[in-house]
Design a protein around this motif. Sequence first.
Motif, PDB file in Angstrom:
ATOM      1  N   PHE A 113     -38.753  36.700  -3.239  1.00  0.00           N
ATOM      2  CA  PHE A 113     -39.930  36.214  -2.869  1.00  0.00           C
ATOM      3  C   PHE A 113     -39.548  34.857  -2.659  1.00  0.00           C
ATOM      4  CE2 PHE A 113     -43.919  33.609  -3.885  1.00  0.00           C
ATOM      5  CZ  PHE A 113     -44.648  34.313  -2.923  1.00  0.00           C
ATOM      6  N   TYR A 114     -38.961  33.939  -3.640  1.00  0.00           N
ATOM      7  CA  TYR A 114     -38.554  32.436  -3.462  1.00  0.00           C
ATOM      8  C   TYR A 114     -37.724  32.166  -2.351  1.00  0.00           C
ATOM      9  CZ  TYR A 114     -36.453  28.226  -4.576  1.00  0.00           C
ATOM     10  OH  TYR A 114     -36.119  27.033  -4.193  1.00  0.00           O
ATOM     11  N   ARG A 115     -36.769  33.018  -2.019  1.00  0.00           N
ATOM     12  CA  ARG A 115     -35.925  33.013  -1.034  1.00  0.00           C
ATOM     13  C   ARG A 115     -36.759  33.020   0.291  1.00  0.00           C
ATOM     14  NH1 ARG A 115     -32.191  36.231  -4.189  1.00  0.00           N
ATOM     15  NH2 ARG A 115     -32.939  37.948  -3.097  1.00  0.00           N
ATOM     16  N   MET A 116     -37.584  33.917   0.499  1.00  0.00           N
ATOM     17  CA  MET A 116     -38.666  34.110   1.742  1.00  0.00           C
ATOM     18  C   MET A 116     -39.243  32.736   2.113  1.00  0.00           C
ATOM     19  SD  MET A 116     -41.528  36.864   2.336  1.00  0.00           S
ATOM     20  CE  MET A 116     -42.511  36.142   0.962  1.00  0.00           C
ATOM     21  N   VAL A 117     -39.887  32.052   0.653  1.00  0.00           N
ATOM     22  CA  VAL A 117     -40.725  31.028   0.967  1.00  0.00           C
ATOM     23  C   VAL A 117     -39.845  29.775   1.337  1.00  0.00           C
ATOM     24  CG1 VAL A 117     -42.203  29.303  -0.318  1.00  0.00           C
ATOM     25  CG2 VAL A 117     -42.539  31.957  -0.647  1.00  0.00           C
ATOM     26  N   SER A 118     -38.689  29.779   0.761  1.00  0.00           N
ATOM     27  CA  SER A 118     -37.985  28.470   0.663  1.00  0.00           C
ATOM     28  C   SER A 118     -37.110  28.651   2.083  1.00  0.00           C
ATOM     29  CB  SER A 118     -36.742  28.333  -0.221  1.00  0.00           C
ATOM     30  OG  SER A 118     -36.076  29.370  -0.300  1.00  0.00           O
ATOM     31  N   THR A 119     -37.053  29.545   3.115  1.00  0.00           N
ATOM     32  CA  THR A 119     -36.381  29.686   4.261  1.00  0.00           C
ATOM     33  C   THR A 119     -37.346  30.203   5.359  1.00  0.00           C
ATOM     34  OG1 THR A 119     -35.907  32.147   3.862  1.00  0.00           O
ATOM     35  CG2 THR A 119     -34.184  30.633   2.859  1.00  0.00           C
ATOM     36  N   THR A 120     -38.775  30.033   5.044  1.00  0.00           N
ATOM     37  CA  THR A 120     -39.609  30.337   6.234  1.00  0.00           C
ATOM     38  C   THR A 120     -40.410  28.978   6.304  1.00  0.00           C
ATOM     39  OG1 THR A 120     -39.730  32.587   5.663  1.00  0.00           O
ATOM     40  CG2 THR A 120     -41.653  31.675   7.154  1.00  0.00           C
ATOM     41  N   ASP A 121     -40.057  28.389   7.453  1.00  0.00           N
ATOM     42  CA  ASP A 121     -40.630  26.911   7.919  1.00  0.00           C
ATOM     43  C   ASP A 121     -42.096  26.831   7.693  1.00  0.00           C
ATOM     44  OD1 ASP A 121     -38.224  26.126   8.415  1.00  0.00           O
ATOM     45  OD2 ASP A 121     -38.271  26.336  10.530  1.00  0.00           O
ATOM     46  N   SER A 122     -42.760  27.754   8.065  1.00  0.00           N
ATOM     47  CA  SER A 122     -44.364  27.730   8.211  1.00  0.00           C
ATOM     48  C   SER A 122     -44.791  28.049   6.853  1.00  0.00           C
ATOM     49  CB  SER A 122     -45.089  29.066   9.193  1.00  0.00           C
ATOM     50  OG  SER A 122     -44.585  30.265   8.506  1.00  0.00           O
ATOM     51  N   LEU A 123     -44.029  28.527   5.917  1.00  0.00           N
ATOM     52  CA  LEU A 123     -44.520  28.701   4.619  1.00  0.00           C
ATOM     53  C   LEU A 123     -44.133  27.420   3.729  1.00  0.00           C
ATOM     54  CD1 LEU A 123     -43.154  32.429   3.748  1.00  0.00           C
ATOM     55  CD2 LEU A 123     -45.671  31.628   4.043  1.00  0.00           C
ATOM     56  N   THR A 124     -43.139  26.703   4.227  1.00  0.00           N
ATOM     57  CA  THR A 124     -42.491  25.668   3.403  1.00  0.00           C
ATOM     58  C   THR A 124     -43.694  24.549   3.865  1.00  0.00           C
ATOM     59  OG1 THR A 124     -41.093  25.196   5.080  1.00  0.00           O
ATOM     60  CG2 THR A 124     -40.274  26.105   2.938  1.00  0.00           C
ATOM     61  N   ALA A 125     -43.993  24.519   5.021  1.00  0.00           N
ATOM     62  CA  ALA A 125     -44.931  23.446   5.705  1.00  0.00           C
ATOM     63  C   ALA A 125     -46.481  23.731   4.879  1.00  0.00           C
ATOM     64  CB  ALA A 125     -45.120  23.734   7.069  1.00  0.00           C
ATOM     65  N   ARG A 126     -46.769  24.877   4.946  1.00  0.00           N
ATOM     66  CA  ARG A 126     -48.078  25.093   4.352  1.00  0.00           C
ATOM     67  C   ARG A 126     -48.021  24.904   2.796  1.00  0.00           C
ATOM     68  NH1 ARG A 126     -53.474  26.408   5.862  1.00  0.00           N
ATOM     69  NH2 ARG A 126     -54.397  27.732   4.535  1.00  0.00           N
ATOM     70  N   LEU A 127     -47.063  25.226   2.222  1.00  0.00           N
ATOM     71  CA  LEU A 127     -46.930  24.900   0.655  1.00  0.00           C
ATOM     72  C   LEU A 127     -47.170  23.361   0.297  1.00  0.00           C
ATOM     73  CD1 LEU A 127     -46.470  26.359  -2.155  1.00  0.00           C
ATOM     74  CD2 LEU A 127     -44.077  25.871  -1.782  1.00  0.00           C
ATOM     75  N   MET A 128     -46.751  22.395   1.281  1.00  0.00           N
ATOM     76  CA  MET A 128     -47.074  21.052   1.112  1.00  0.00           C
ATOM     77  C   MET A 128     -48.649  20.839   0.951  1.00  0.00           C
ATOM     78  SD  MET A 128     -43.864  19.734   0.748  1.00  0.00           S
ATOM     79  CE  MET A 128     -44.575  17.983   0.659  1.00  0.00           C
ATOM     80  N   GLN A 129     -49.261  21.406   1.616  1.00  0.00           N
ATOM     81  CA  GLN A 129     -50.821  21.255   1.670  1.00  0.00           C
ATOM     82  C   GLN A 129     -51.330  21.295   0.039  1.00  0.00           C
ATOM     83  OE1 GLN A 129     -52.983  23.366   4.617  1.00  0.00           O
ATOM     84  NE2 GLN A 129     -51.489  22.998   6.136  1.00  0.00           N
ATOM     85  N   TYR A 130     -50.841  22.671  -0.367  1.00  0.00           N
ATOM     86  CA  TYR A 130     -51.026  22.663  -1.864  1.00  0.00           C
ATOM     87  C   TYR A 130     -50.651  21.760  -2.891  1.00  0.00           C
ATOM     88  CZ  TYR A 130     -51.974  27.694  -0.632  1.00  0.00           C
ATOM     89  OH  TYR A 130     -52.460  28.705  -0.136  1.00  0.00           O
ATOM     90  N   GLY A 131     -49.615  21.005  -2.752  1.00  0.00           N
ATOM     91  CA  GLY A 131     -49.150  19.928  -3.391  1.00  0.00           C
ATOM     92  C   GLY A 131     -49.975  18.549  -3.243  1.00  0.00           C
ATOM     93  N   THR A 132     -50.436  18.654  -1.896  1.00  0.00           N
ATOM     94  CA  THR A 132     -51.446  17.490  -1.714  1.00  0.00           C
ATOM     95  C   THR A 132     -52.994  17.600  -2.743  1.00  0.00           C
ATOM     96  OG1 THR A 132     -50.759  17.182   0.400  1.00  0.00           O
ATOM     97  CG2 THR A 132     -52.936  16.273  -0.391  1.00  0.00           C
ATOM     98  N   ARG A 133     -53.445  18.908  -2.710  1.00  0.00           N
ATOM     99  CA  ARG A 133     -54.486  19.234  -3.561  1.00  0.00           C
ATOM    100  C   ARG A 133     -54.239  18.906  -4.922  1.00  0.00           C
ATOM    101  NH1 ARG A 133     -55.525  23.103   0.850  1.00  0.00           N
ATOM    102  NH2 ARG A 133     -54.410  24.585  -0.311  1.00  0.00           N
ATOM    103  N   GLY A 134     -53.226  19.347  -5.257  1.00  0.00           N
ATOM    104  CA  GLY A 134     -52.697  19.156  -6.902  1.00  0.00           C
ATOM    105  C   GLY A 134     -52.714  18.004  -7.398  1.00  0.00           C
ATOM    106  N   ASP A 135     -52.153  17.151  -6.186  1.00  0.00           N
ATOM    107  CA  ASP A 135     -52.102  15.599  -6.559  1.00  0.00           C
ATOM    108  C   ASP A 135     -53.460  14.829  -6.938  1.00  0.00           C
ATOM    109  OD1 ASP A 135     -49.383  15.543  -6.473  1.00  0.00           O
ATOM    110  OD2 ASP A 135     -49.269  14.697  -4.433  1.00  0.00           O
ATOM    111  N   ALA A 136     -54.505  15.328  -5.917  1.00  0.00           N
ATOM    112  CA  ALA A 136     -55.697  14.883  -5.811  1.00  0.00           C
ATOM    113  C   ALA A 136     -56.347  15.050  -7.285  1.00  0.00           C
ATOM    114  CB  ALA A 136     -56.675  15.310  -4.703  1.00  0.00           C
ATOM    115  N   ALA A 137     -56.448  16.503  -7.651  1.00  0.00           N
ATOM    116  CA  ALA A 137     -56.916  16.893  -8.749  1.00  0.00           C
ATOM    117  C   ALA A 137     -56.219  16.243  -9.925  1.00  0.00           C
ATOM    118  CB  ALA A 137     -56.569  18.665  -9.085  1.00  0.00           C
TER     119      ALA A 137
END
Length: 207
Positions: A113-137
């Motif tokens: 699962f981790y390999r899939m996330v880390s090697t799929t561009d659309s998933l890594t880009a989307r994951l950054m959005q979660y980081g933004t919300r986490g920073d705000a919280a």
Amino acid sequence: MTGLRERKKLQTRTAISKAAIALFLRSGFDRVSVVEVAEAAEVSKRTLFKYFPTKEDLVLHRFADHETETARVVLDRAAGETPLAALHRFFLDRLAERDPAYGLCDDPEVLAFYRMVSTTDSLTARLMQYGTRGDAALTDALRAANAAQTTAYLAARQINRTFLVLVELNWRQLAEGRRADDLYPEAVANANHAFDLLRGGLGDHFG
């Protein structure tokens, strides 16, 4: 107590997620269509999008459950416990439990699962959005601990990036073939060092 309707919704969501992850791990994220996921989960495409607005959410909802975790730790800390002490304790607890979200789980499916996330561009880009919300919280949580806005804003990003780097260090070691139990002492030492560095820069504000 959770009602019958909510339990059924959770069961449907879980079934869709399991079907999606199984297909993605077998065939690759980009090679599987949403229609194929819906068919495997025995739901309509409309129902699938009701639970998961995007294809990426079928995978990354696992991270969404953790996106405001650091904020919750700060808000729920014990009386007299500093934010950094609470976060440090929390991180070490997750390592001891071999929590997959903290990079110290060598279950083959988790590693795939981790390999899939880390090697799929659309998933890594989307994951950054979660980081933004986490920073705000976390910024809001630190503000509630009487920090100034700018201080809380900067500290939240330092803390969350530290968590991310520690998790990535663990995952990389596991991806190279190390066992979680063997890596555990090193992961704890890295976490302790990281929090010592955080205290060096943020200790006057968050202990």
